[in-house]
Structures are given as C-alpha cells and as structure tokens.
Design an enzyme around this catalytic site. Sequence first.
Site, short mmCIF file in Angstrom:
data_model
loop_
_atom_site.label_atom_id
_atom_site.label_comp_id
_atom_site.label_asym_id
_atom_site.label_seq_id
_atom_site.Cartn_x
_atom_site.Cartn_y
_atom_site.Cartn_z
CB SER A 22 -0.92 0.02 1.23
OG SER A 22 -1.57 1.28 1.29
NE ARG A 23 3.97 2.63 -4.82
CZ ARG A 23 3.88 1.55 -5.61
NH1 ARG A 23 2.71 1.15 -6.04
NH2 ARG A 23 4.96 0.87 -5.94
CB SER A 24 -2.64 4.50 1.91
OG SER A 24 -3.52 4.07 0.89
CE LYS A 75 -11.33 -1.34 -1.19
NZ LYS A 75 -11.31 -0.74 -2.53
CD GLU A 87 -28.71 7.69 -0.23
OE1 GLU A 87 -28.58 7.83 -1.46
OE2 GLU A 87 -29.50 8.35 0.46
CG ASP A 111 -12.27 2.78 -4.38
OD1 ASP A 111 -11.23 3.34 -3.99
OD2 ASP A 111 -12.59 1.62 -4.07
#
Length: 286
Positions: A22-24, A75, A87, A111
């Site tokens: 992950s590059r987060s 997720k 929603e 996303d």
Amino acid sequence: MRDSRETFVNHAFVAGSPVGHSRSPLIHRHWLNAFGLAGDYSKLEISPDDFPAFMETLHNGTSGFCGGNITIPHKETACRLSDRPDELCLELGAANTLWFEGGEIQATNTDGFGFAANLDQQAPGWDKQETAVVLGAGGASRAIIQAVRDRGFKSIRVVNRTLDKARELADRFGEKVSAHPLEALGEVITGAGLFINTTSLGMKGASAPQIDFSPLSAGAIVTDIVYVPLLTPFLQQAEKQGFKTVDGLGMLLHQAAPGFEKWFGKQPVVDAELRQIIIDDMDRHG
Ligand code: ATR
C-alpha cells in the site's frame, strides 16, 4: 481530531491483507507534513479471521485510531460492521474509509470520488459526454459505474469476458447500465465519449489486446485504472490513435483525500509533488 470518547487521536490506518504494497502511508504522511500536523498513518496487516475483532476495537474506542482506510479483502465486512454506512457504500456493498462521528463508526467508499476527481483535474468537461464504456465487471468496476452514472452519463455499457458479471452490475446500477460480451467491444464503443479499463489487462508488463478506438466519438477520452505502468498498453494505443488519455495514478491519490479531511480536519491537494513521490516509489519498488 477528537474521537467518540473525546480523547485526542491523530493516528489513522489502512487495514488489509496483504497490505505491504500500500502506498497510502506515503500519501497521508506527505499531507501531514505539508500541513505541519502532528499525526501518523500506519499499515495494519489483518487477516479476515481477525478483522471483526479489529472492528470491535473501533466500536469500543480502544483501537487508538481516529479512523482509516480499508482495503482488500475487508471492504465488504467493513461496510457491514460499521454503524453508519452511507448510501454510496451501501449500494456498492463495500467501504474503503471509516471515521467517527457522534460516537459511531461512519463508512463511505471514495473510489468513485477518486475516479471522477482525477478526470476533473486531468480532463475537465469529461462529464459532458453521454456514453461511457466500462471494460471489466470486478470490484473496481462497480465504484466507477456508480460515479459515471452519478455524474449524469445517459448510457453506461459494461463489457466483460464473463457476461453474467456484467449483467449483475447492470441489474444493480439501474436502467442506464447495459451488459455486453467482450466480442461485442468494437460495436459497443461506437459513438462513446469515454472508455475506461477497469481490468488488470496490461498491468506490470502483461500483454493487453489491441483495441481499435476509432469508432469512439471525436474528442473521446480513454482512461485506465491500472497505473503500473503509468502509460498502459491501452493508453499507448489510444494516444497513437489520437485520443486524449488519463492515467490511473490520480484516482489513487484523489480517493485518499476525503479520509484525510475526516481524520485530520484539513482539505488536502493532489499536486505534482505528491504524484512524483509515488512515481519515485514505483520506480524503486515496481
Ligand atoms: P478488481 O477488484 O481489481 O476489479 P476482479 O474483481 O478480479 O478485480 O476483476 C477483474 C476484472 O478483470 C474482471 O472483469 C475480469 O473479467 P472476468 O469477470 O471475466 O473474470 C477482468 N479480466 C482479468 N483478466 C482478464 C483477461 N485476460 N481478459 C479479459 N478480462 C480479464
């Protein structure tokens, strides 16, 4: 930022398995530095068996985090186990961003926002087009179909090797979305103003089929969510054929922004410096 128990917490996470790639953290640490904020962002490798217990620590306030990102394969579970999925994530059945408000775990999926914000930045006016073709019907495709629909496209044609998966998305996202087999691609792209590759075709040097983009409308945009390499085979082909292209790195950067704002209270910018940090990391680690 204060959490539900009014303790000062400024540590966010990305939880997934595997999460090593992950590059987060690079993105959020860059923004923390840019704002001069004390805070951190960490990778948490959590197995599917352990994930519900982790969610419980968020519920009971013992996690030590102000919120975080959720990635594969959690997720769906995160959406189900949060208190207030919005929603967007309820329709997708998947959450990628959690934060606290009113003592509850809020959840959304950014996303689609990241996809649209990237095009807003790189190809303003993209949403004036009426017809989009989405290649692929996997997890990534869903958020993109949702975003394109919500930006007012009249027709969204989902093309997939496995037609049943495209049909399932057409049923899920309403009458503007139609399903087509891969063999019909040439016909399906005729007159479309936006082409999006959401499959892994062309990723990391893998080959991708040749596509004749010429039936697209004049001024059409071709984009790819694959960003390793930045110039994917599909983007190369489209450029050669004279179409405007947008690479997928911006989607990764923009999808991170709403979470940062929720956790740390500042609205970050996606700029050339951040993009270069990630490109340098890709050059180092592939
Ligand atoms: P993600 O969550 O990243 O979207 P995924 O759910 O595995 O990943 O979906 C991958 C997508 O790429 C699917 O649409 C898949 O097509 P199928 O539904 O037919 O499996 C598509 N894909 C992967 N490899 C492909 C290939 N060689 N040719 C055509 N489509 C391919």
